[in-house]
Write a protein that holds these residues in place. Structure first.
Motif, short mmCIF file in Angstrom:
data_model
loop_
_atom_site.label_atom_id
_atom_site.label_comp_id
_atom_site.label_asym_id
_atom_site.label_seq_id
_atom_site.Cartn_x
_atom_site.Cartn_y
_atom_site.Cartn_z
N VAL A 257 22.90 -97.31 -16.82
CA VAL A 257 23.19 -98.37 -15.83
C VAL A 257 24.65 -98.83 -15.86
N LYS A 258 25.45 -98.13 -16.62
CA LYS A 258 26.86 -98.49 -16.75
C LYS A 258 27.53 -98.57 -15.38
N GLY A 259 28.18 -99.68 -15.12
CA GLY A 259 28.91 -99.83 -13.85
C GLY A 259 28.04 -100.11 -12.64
N SER A 260 26.74 -100.35 -12.85
CA SER A 260 25.83 -100.59 -11.72
C SER A 260 26.16 -101.90 -11.01
N LYS A 261 25.99 -101.86 -9.68
CA LYS A 261 26.25 -103.07 -8.87
C LYS A 261 24.98 -103.87 -8.61
N SER A 265 18.59 -108.77 -13.07
CA SER A 265 17.13 -108.96 -13.04
C SER A 265 16.41 -107.83 -12.30
N SER A 266 17.11 -107.16 -11.39
CA SER A 266 16.51 -106.03 -10.66
C SER A 266 16.68 -104.73 -11.43
N LYS A 287 23.70 -111.71 -12.20
CA LYS A 287 24.77 -111.20 -11.34
C LYS A 287 24.79 -109.68 -11.41
N PRO A 288 25.64 -109.01 -10.59
CA PRO A 288 25.73 -107.55 -10.68
C PRO A 288 26.05 -107.13 -12.12
N PHE A 289 25.40 -106.09 -12.58
CA PHE A 289 25.50 -105.67 -13.97
C PHE A 289 26.95 -105.39 -14.39
N TYR A 290 27.74 -104.76 -13.50
CA TYR A 290 29.11 -104.36 -13.86
C TYR A 290 30.01 -105.57 -14.14
N GLN A 291 29.59 -106.77 -13.68
CA GLN A 291 30.41 -107.97 -13.89
C GLN A 291 30.20 -108.62 -15.27
N LEU A 292 29.28 -108.06 -16.04
CA LEU A 292 29.04 -108.62 -17.37
C LEU A 292 30.24 -108.42 -18.29
N ALA A 293 30.67 -109.48 -18.93
CA ALA A 293 31.74 -109.38 -19.93
C ALA A 293 31.14 -108.73 -21.18
#
Length: 376
Positions: A257-261, A265-266, A287-293
């Motif tokens: 899922v690396k970089g997924s938008k 939760s989905s 939020k979108p996964f890629y935005q995770l710090a």
């Protein structure tokens, strides 16, 4: 009243034993109005009889002791015996054998077969003593005598169905050691850190639980009092106290899922209510996964190794079985006879042998009863 053999209890092991013994050789003493009450409620009322995967690794207890009865009366031998009684169990979940429609099917066979013996229903055993070669079994109604006594009284689970500790009391009165008992195949209550689980009551998800060196896979069910479900019930067999680790994402790869938008939760393979509850608990925004710090991702990844120390269990009233019991080194695994007292036998759940979910405890009840019947 004089008998050749007295069987204390009217559960699975007692009924199998009574069915296997020759006619008019035994008396069953049962505290309930009818035998087999626990059989009727097992496996959701369908009775999980046995399992295609059978071996000592599915049991808590001394493997050397357990192996002998399982070898003498295997799951295949049990199925053949049932077929001869015109019961044809059905295979479910790829490996578990159940009654086709209802647990009544197997109970009716046992009731029919065990009619060969005398039944004393609604009679509670108070004490067992021995004078000379005779055992004296004192009940709330009378005193029975016999040359052999079989303790098939089960454990402490399901007290509303008449469960009691009489088997352990009898064992100790004849010098046996009783390994500390505890509820098993039971749900866990949780600490205040997991009180947020209660809002998820009724939701189920697949997990992998690590308890010490044991791994239990299957469904976890969030319950009002804590957690339950097959994986949790199995884990309760091995848990004493302290922490266990739950992988809420057992077949999930973080790299995939690396970089997924997609929204977190989905993206996570969890029921959305569960994903959102954990995000809220972790203080993370959905939020979108890629935005995770990096720090946020590290927190989220604890879902793969979530540490939990149960507060306790739901107790004997909700436990399917009791772990602990009569120490097996003091019992002969070939015959189920006490090594300390000739003519005294122990079968089934009263012994320090407990199986995982999936028909293992019934198989043990039937196998130990077979070894005992063969000896008697």
């Amino acid at each position: 009243m004089n008998h050749k053999i007295i069987i204390i209890g009217g559960g699975a092991s007692a009924l199998m034993l009574a069915s296997l013994l020759p006619k008019d050789t035994a008396a069953i003493i049962e505290s309930n109005p009818k035998p087999g009450a626990k059989i009727l409620v097992s496996g959701g009322g369908k009775c999980n009889i046995t399992n295609t995967h059978m071996g000592t690794e599915y049991f808590l207890g001394d493997a050397g002791f357990i192996q002998q009865p399982l070898k003498q009366f295997s799951e295949k031998a049990l199925l053949q015996w049932l077929e001869r009684q015109d019961l044809h169990p059905v295979l479910r979940k790829e490996r578990q054998y159940f009654c086709k429609d209802s647990a009544k099917e197997i109970l009716e066979i046992f009731l029919k077969e065990s009619r060969k013996q005398k039944l004393y229903a609604e009679e509670t055993v108070l004490d067992v003593t021995k004078r000379g070669r005779l055992f004296y079994v004192k009940t709330n109604k009378s005193t029975h005598t016999a040359k052999a006594v079989v303790v098939a009284s089960g454990g402490l689970s399901y007290p509303k169905l008449g469960a009691s500790g009489i088997g352990y009391q009898i064992a100790e009165s004849f010098g046996h050691t009783v390994v500390k008992t505890a509820p098993a195949l039971v749900g866990f209550t949780v600490q205040k850190e997991q009180f947020f689980f209660k809002a998820l009551s009724g939701v189920s998800t697949e997990v992998r639980i690590h308890v010490g060196e044991h791994v239990c896979e299957g469904a976890l069910l969030f319950a009002h009092k804590g957690i339950s479900g097959p994986a949790v019930l199995d884990a309760s067999l091995y848990w004493e106290k302290g922490k266990m680790e739950i992988d809420f994402l057992p077949h999930f790869s973080w790299n995939s899922v690396k970089g997924s938008k997609k929204q977190i939760s989905s993206l996570l393979p969890l029921p959305k209510r569960v994903s959102k509850a954990f995000l809220l608990e972790f203080g993370l925004e959905d939020k979108p996964f890629y935005q995770l710090a990096e720090g946020e991702l590290k927190v989220l990844k604890t879902l793969s190794r979530y540490s939990l120390a149960p507060a306790g269990t739901f107790g004997y009233s909700k436990a399917e079985v009791t772990k602990g019991g009569v120490k097996t080194s003091e019992v002969d695994s070939d015959t189920m006879m006490s090594r300390l007292e000739e003519g005294l036998y122990f079968v089934g759940e009263v012994l320090d042998v407990t199986g995982r979910l999936g028909g293992y405890n019934f198989q043990w009840a039937f196998s130990s009863a077979y070894s005992c019947a063969k000896s008697l």
